[in-house]
Motif scaffolding. Structure first.
Motif, PDB file in Angstrom:
ATOM      1  N   VAL A   1       0.833  -1.198   0.000  1.00  0.00           N
ATOM      2  CA  VAL A   1       0.000   0.000   0.000  1.00  0.00           C
ATOM      3  C   VAL A   1       0.873   1.255   0.000  1.00  0.00           C
ATOM      4  O   VAL A   1       0.605   2.221  -0.728  1.00  0.00           O
ATOM      5  N   MET A   2       1.928   1.242   0.817  1.00  0.00           N
ATOM      6  CA  MET A   2       2.833   2.390   0.857  1.00  0.00           C
ATOM      7  C   MET A   2       3.448   2.654  -0.514  1.00  0.00           C
ATOM      8  O   MET A   2       3.576   3.806  -0.953  1.00  0.00           O
ATOM      9  N   THR A   3       3.830   1.589  -1.194  1.00  0.00           N
ATOM     10  CA  THR A   3       4.396   1.739  -2.532  1.00  0.00           C
ATOM     11  C   THR A   3       3.352   2.314  -3.482  1.00  0.00           C
ATOM     12  O   THR A   3       3.656   3.160  -4.330  1.00  0.00           O
ATOM     13  N   GLY A   4       2.094   1.862  -3.321  1.00  0.00           N
ATOM     14  CA  GLY A   4       1.018   2.400  -4.138  1.00  0.00           C
ATOM     15  C   GLY A   4       0.778   3.879  -3.877  1.00  0.00           C
ATOM     16  O   GLY A   4       0.448   4.641  -4.793  1.00  0.00           O
ATOM     17  N   ILE A   5       0.941   4.283  -2.627  1.00  0.00           N
ATOM     18  CA  ILE A   5       0.834   5.711  -2.298  1.00  0.00           C
ATOM     19  C   ILE A   5       1.972   6.472  -2.954  1.00  0.00           C
ATOM     20  O   ILE A   5       1.774   7.511  -3.589  1.00  0.00           O
ATOM     21  N   GLN A   6       3.178   5.921  -2.815  1.00  0.00           N
ATOM     22  CA  GLN A   6       4.365   6.598  -3.336  1.00  0.00           C
ATOM     23  C   GLN A   6       4.355   6.725  -4.852  1.00  0.00           C
ATOM     24  O   GLN A   6       4.731   7.758  -5.410  1.00  0.00           O
ATOM     25  N   ASP A   7       3.897   5.690  -5.553  1.00  0.00           N
ATOM     26  CA  ASP A   7       3.972   5.744  -7.020  1.00  0.00           C
ATOM     27  C   ASP A   7       2.721   6.322  -7.677  1.00  0.00           C
ATOM     28  O   ASP A   7       2.615   6.367  -8.904  1.00  0.00           O
ATOM     29  N   GLY A   8       1.756   6.776  -6.858  1.00  0.00           N
ATOM     30  CA  GLY A   8       0.587   7.441  -7.398  1.00  0.00           C
ATOM     31  C   GLY A   8      -0.589   6.539  -7.716  1.00  0.00           C
ATOM     32  O   GLY A   8      -1.666   7.022  -8.098  1.00  0.00           O
ATOM     33  N   THR A   9      -0.410   5.219  -7.544  1.00  0.00           N
ATOM     34  CA  THR A   9      -1.496   4.292  -7.864  1.00  0.00           C
ATOM     35  C   THR A   9      -2.714   4.517  -6.981  1.00  0.00           C
ATOM     36  O   THR A   9      -3.858   4.508  -7.458  1.00  0.00           O
ATOM     37  N   ILE A  10      -2.483   4.720  -5.688  1.00  0.00           N
ATOM     38  CA  ILE A  10      -3.589   4.928  -4.752  1.00  0.00           C
ATOM     39  C   ILE A  10      -4.332   6.227  -5.083  1.00  0.00           C
ATOM     40  O   ILE A  10      -5.570   6.266  -5.088  1.00  0.00           O
ATOM     41  N   LYS A  11      -3.595   7.281  -5.374  1.00  0.00           N
ATOM     42  CA  LYS A  11      -4.249   8.545  -5.708  1.00  0.00           C
ATOM     43  C   LYS A  11      -5.078   8.413  -6.976  1.00  0.00           C
ATOM     44  O   LYS A  11      -6.197   8.934  -7.061  1.00  0.00           O
ATOM     45  N   ALA A  12      -4.545   7.714  -7.970  1.00  0.00           N
ATOM     46  CA  ALA A  12      -5.270   7.535  -9.225  1.00  0.00           C
ATOM     47  C   ALA A  12      -6.574   6.773  -8.999  1.00  0.00           C
ATOM     48  O   ALA A  12      -7.593   7.047  -9.646  1.00  0.00           O
ATOM     49  N   ALA A  13      -6.550   5.824  -8.073  1.00  0.00           N
ATOM     50  CA  ALA A  13      -7.728   4.993  -7.825  1.00  0.00           C
ATOM     51  C   ALA A  13      -8.732   5.644  -6.888  1.00  0.00           C
ATOM     52  O   ALA A  13      -9.939   5.387  -6.985  1.00  0.00           O
TER      53      ALA A  13
END
Length: 201
Positions: free
Chosen positions: A160-172
């Motif tokens: 999840v942290m990696t998803g936050i860092q690489d923008g995946t979480i924001k995009a979703a």
């Protein structure tokens, strides 16, 4: 620029002042649009003075970003050191969110677009994920968190942290990094401090 260990105490102090100014500037406005001349003008110093930080714009940016995450990590750990179980993990994740909160969307966009600076963010994300694993293991050992597999929780949180860092979480989700870390803290703490529902009913 001379090696840092060879700088006088006065020069080191001046360099830290410059880094402090750059951190504030970049967090508020990003860095991609600034030339070295622009940075020097905003910090009200000469270009030669600004080169105390690093010898090129790219290296100045990386030095400022690295300094931002280093100072943030120090403040985060200071807050954790003052806390007690079972709140240490929650305090850590909330502190991460608080440290990311001042950063503007422009800063995050520039961070994602400039690989050397984004690598610094990625490195710090991995360090944070390892720290979460340690804090989970400590909480389980102390009996204040449910007896879960700390390695599994750490790995899941790292994703999840990696998803936050690489923008995946924001995009979703549309959540910025600070908001996402707060939701992550809520999710992790709710799952680790409550008895799970019996799937058999």
């Amino acid at each position: 620029m001379p090696a840092l260990q060879n700088l006088s105490e006065k020069t080191r102090a001046r360099r830290e002042e410059l880094l402090d100014g750059l951190r504030r500037l970049f967090l508020a406005e990003g860095f991609s649009e600034f030339s070295v001349s622009d940075m020097a003008e905003r910090l009200r110093c000469s270009k030669s003075t600004l080169y105390l930080v690093a010898p090129s714009k790219e290296q100045i940016v990386v030095a400022a970003v690295r300094s931002y995450f280093k100072r943030a990590a120090e403040r985060i750990e200071a807050r954790v050191a003052e806390s007690r179980e079972p709140q240490r993990l929650a305090v850590y994740l909330e502190a991460v969110a608080s440290e990311l909160e001042p950063a503007s969307e422009r800063f995050y966009a520039d961070l994602a677009a400039f690989a050397p600076a984004n690598e610094v963010y990625q490195e710090n994300t991995l360090v944070a994920a390892r720290r979460v694993r340690e804090l989970v293991a400590e909480g389980v050992a102390a009996g204040v968190l449910r007896p879960v597999d700390a390695a599994f929780v750490g790995s899941a949180v790292a994703r999840v942290m990696t998803g936050i860092q690489d923008g995946t979480i924001k995009a979703a989700t549309g959540l910025d990094d600070a908001e996402a870390y707060r939701h992550l803290a809520d999710l992790v703490m709710a799952s680790l401090t409550r008895e799970p529902a019996d799937p058999r009913g």
